[in-house]
Design a protein around this motif. Structure first.
Motif, short mmCIF file in Angstrom:
data_model
loop_
_atom_site.label_atom_id
_atom_site.label_comp_id
_atom_site.label_asym_id
_atom_site.label_seq_id
_atom_site.Cartn_x
_atom_site.Cartn_y
_atom_site.Cartn_z
N PHE A 114 13.06 6.52 -1.80
CA PHE A 114 11.65 6.75 -1.48
C PHE A 114 10.71 6.42 -2.63
O PHE A 114 9.68 5.76 -2.44
CB PHE A 114 11.44 8.21 -1.04
N ILE A 115 11.04 6.88 -3.85
CA ILE A 115 10.15 6.67 -4.99
C ILE A 115 9.84 5.19 -5.18
O ILE A 115 8.68 4.77 -5.25
CB ILE A 115 10.76 7.25 -6.29
N ALA A 116 10.89 4.38 -5.26
CA ALA A 116 10.71 2.95 -5.52
C ALA A 116 9.93 2.26 -4.41
O ALA A 116 8.96 1.54 -4.68
CB ALA A 116 12.07 2.28 -5.70
N ILE A 117 10.33 2.50 -3.16
CA ILE A 117 9.66 1.83 -2.03
C ILE A 117 8.20 2.25 -1.92
O ILE A 117 7.30 1.41 -1.72
CB ILE A 117 10.39 2.14 -0.71
N ALA A 118 7.93 3.54 -2.09
CA ALA A 118 6.56 4.05 -1.96
C ALA A 118 5.65 3.46 -3.03
O ALA A 118 4.52 3.03 -2.73
CB ALA A 118 6.56 5.58 -2.04
N LEU A 119 6.10 3.42 -4.27
CA LEU A 119 5.26 2.95 -5.37
C LEU A 119 5.11 1.43 -5.36
O LEU A 119 4.04 0.90 -5.68
CB LEU A 119 5.81 3.43 -6.70
N ILE A 120 6.16 0.72 -5.00
CA ILE A 120 6.06 -0.74 -4.89
C ILE A 120 5.08 -1.11 -3.78
O ILE A 120 4.26 -2.03 -3.93
CB ILE A 120 7.45 -1.37 -4.63
N THR A 121 5.14 -0.39 -2.67
CA THR A 121 4.20 -0.64 -1.57
C THR A 121 2.77 -0.33 -1.97
O THR A 121 1.85 -1.09 -1.65
CB THR A 121 4.59 0.21 -0.33
N LEU A 122 2.57 0.78 -2.69
CA LEU A 122 1.23 1.13 -3.16
C LEU A 122 0.70 0.06 -4.09
O LEU A 122 -0.47 -0.34 -4.01
CB LEU A 122 1.26 2.49 -3.88
N GLY A 123 1.56 -0.44 -4.99
CA GLY A 123 1.16 -1.53 -5.89
C GLY A 123 0.76 -2.77 -5.11
O GLY A 123 -0.22 -3.46 -5.45
N ALA A 124 1.53 -3.09 -4.06
CA ALA A 124 1.22 -4.24 -3.21
C ALA A 124 -0.13 -4.07 -2.52
O ALA A 124 -0.92 -5.02 -2.42
CB ALA A 124 2.33 -4.43 -2.17
N GLN A 125 -0.41 -2.86 -2.06
CA GLN A 125 -1.69 -2.59 -1.40
C GLN A 125 -2.86 -2.71 -2.38
O GLN A 125 -3.89 -3.30 -2.07
CB GLN A 125 -1.67 -1.19 -0.78
N THR A 136 6.19 5.68 6.25
CA THR A 136 5.69 6.78 7.09
C THR A 136 6.74 7.31 8.05
O THR A 136 6.83 8.52 8.26
CB THR A 136 4.45 6.31 7.89
N TYR A 137 7.55 6.40 8.63
CA TYR A 137 8.48 6.80 9.68
C TYR A 137 9.92 6.94 9.21
O TYR A 137 10.77 7.39 9.98
CB TYR A 137 8.41 5.81 10.84
N CYS A 138 10.20 6.57 7.95
CA CYS A 138 11.59 6.65 7.48
C CYS A 138 11.70 7.34 6.12
O CYS A 138 12.18 8.46 6.02
CB CYS A 138 12.21 5.25 7.43
N PHE A 194 3.83 -9.77 1.49
CA PHE A 194 4.55 -8.88 2.40
C PHE A 194 3.66 -8.43 3.56
O PHE A 194 2.44 -8.38 3.43
CB PHE A 194 5.05 -7.63 1.67
N ASN A 195 4.29 -8.06 4.64
CA ASN A 195 3.59 -7.43 5.75
C ASN A 195 3.40 -5.96 5.37
O ASN A 195 4.30 -5.14 5.55
CB ASN A 195 4.41 -7.56 7.04
N LEU A 196 2.24 -5.64 4.83
CA LEU A 196 2.00 -4.29 4.31
C LEU A 196 2.00 -3.23 5.40
O LEU A 196 2.36 -2.08 5.16
CB LEU A 196 0.68 -4.24 3.54
N LYS A 197 1.60 -3.63 6.59
CA LYS A 197 1.62 -2.68 7.70
C LYS A 197 3.06 -2.27 8.02
O LYS A 197 3.35 -1.10 8.27
CB LYS A 197 0.96 -3.29 8.94
N ALA A 198 3.97 -3.26 7.98
CA ALA A 198 5.39 -2.96 8.23
C ALA A 198 5.97 -2.06 7.15
O ALA A 198 6.71 -1.12 7.43
CB ALA A 198 6.19 -4.26 8.32
N LEU A 199 5.62 -2.35 5.89
CA LEU A 199 6.10 -1.51 4.78
C LEU A 199 5.54 -0.10 4.90
O LEU A 199 6.24 0.89 4.64
CB LEU A 199 5.68 -2.12 3.44
N SER A 200 4.27 0.00 5.28
CA SER A 200 3.65 1.31 5.45
C SER A 200 4.35 2.11 6.54
O SER A 200 4.59 3.31 6.41
CB SER A 200 2.16 1.13 5.79
N HIS A 201 4.70 1.43 7.64
CA HIS A 201 5.43 2.09 8.73
C HIS A 201 6.81 2.54 8.26
O HIS A 201 7.29 3.62 8.63
CB HIS A 201 5.59 1.14 9.92
#
Length: 309
Positions: A199-210, A41-43, A31-38
């Protein structure tokens, strides 16, 4: 099943599963982690913060208690990490990363999901965690950046970056609508609730990806172990001392105690990478503290129910 194991399987294990899912998906799809992070952060995070503060009443007394606690707790961690770094005889760059790993806590995409699970029937617990996120962001962009000071950004630019943070705007708007008792139309509330619920699912899945991109080979060394011990064990002990000194009780005390046990913030790794200061050690510390926190946070939640439940 004991109450302690129930806490693990109902609160911490679901977080761990989402982290693992994120790591697996990242390995497969890159995944594009920068896009997921944005996106977070922004949504997702601003909307989750806004809806929580919009729907929850937090009185001035609670805000004052939380502010005093944070000032004392963060101050104690800054002093403690400074002297531990000296005892370890770390060089300037290692010392900066070590101090950030102790002081900067993952209150956002780890802390808020935990609070939402623990305080499902007590919104004030989540509201307190949201306030802690704001204070942690302030600490990150002041103390954290001071530790990793660079010629690439001036003090004014740092302030501008902080003022632009969507979570700050969400906080102000949410509190304002709450105080003024302004009701939003259902047409707007429904999609905002859908975003907040995700939020919970997206935030934790992104953290796991990072975290999946961090090398585990060199993760076990003295500095990282001491950093994690200080963040995950000594940190909650300090928080408990501050809570008792201030005479805090109930949900406020429980929420603050649990919040003190969260792992090192991923921002400490992001800052180290941005300013090219021991970025590998910073990233490894985030991964190690996140893994170990699955056990320590479980125990702190259990202890909090005994002491303040």
């Amino acid at each position: 099943m004991t109450y302690l194991s129930m806490i693990f399987f109902q609160i911490v294990a679901p977080i761990l599963i989402l982290l693992i899912i994120g790591a697996i998906l990242q390995k497969k799809f890159k995944f594009n982690l920068k896009a997921l992070s944005h996106l977070i952060t922004y949504c997702f995070m601003p909307v989750a913060v806004f809806m929580n503060l919009y729907e929850t009443s937090v009185n001035l007394n609670v805000l004052t208690q939380v502010a005093i606690f944070i000032f004392l707790f963060i101050g104690a961690n800054i002093i403690l990490s400074h002297y531990i770094a000296k005892l370890l005889k770390l060089n300037r760059t290692e010392s900066a990363v070590f101090k950030n790993s102790v002081v900067l806590i993952n209150s956002g995409n780890y802390g808020i999901p935990v609070a939402q699970l623990v305080f499902q029937t007590q919104p004030i617990g989540v509201a307190i965690q949201v306030i802690l996120v704001i204070f942690q962001n302030v600490t990150t962009y002041t103390y954290g950046l001071y530790n990793l000071i660079s010629a690439t950004k001036s003090g004014i630019e740092i302030v501008k970056d902080f003022v632009k943070m969507p979570i700050l705007h969400a906080l102000i708007i949410g509190v304002s609508l709450n105080i003024l008792n302004i009701k939003l139309p259902e047409t707007l509330v429904i999609p905002l609730n859908h975003i907040a619920d995700g939020f919970i699912a997206i935030a934790l899945i992104t953290l796991g990806a990072q975290l999946s991109q961090i090398e585990i080979r060199t993760i076990i060394n003295k500095t990282i172990i001491i950093s994690c011990f200080t963040r995950l064990i000594v940190g909650p002990a300090l928080a408990l001392l501050v809570i008792w000194i201030l005479g805090l009780e109930g949900v406020v005390a429980q929420s603050l105690f649990i919040a003190s046990a969260f792992p090192t913030s991923r921002n400490s790794s992001s800052l180290a990478l941005e300013y090219d200061v021991e970025s590998n050690i910073a990233a490894q510390t985030v991964l190690f503290s996140t893994i170990v926190s699955c056990l320590t946070v479980t125990f702190v939640i259990y202890l909090s129910t005994i002491l303040f439940g």
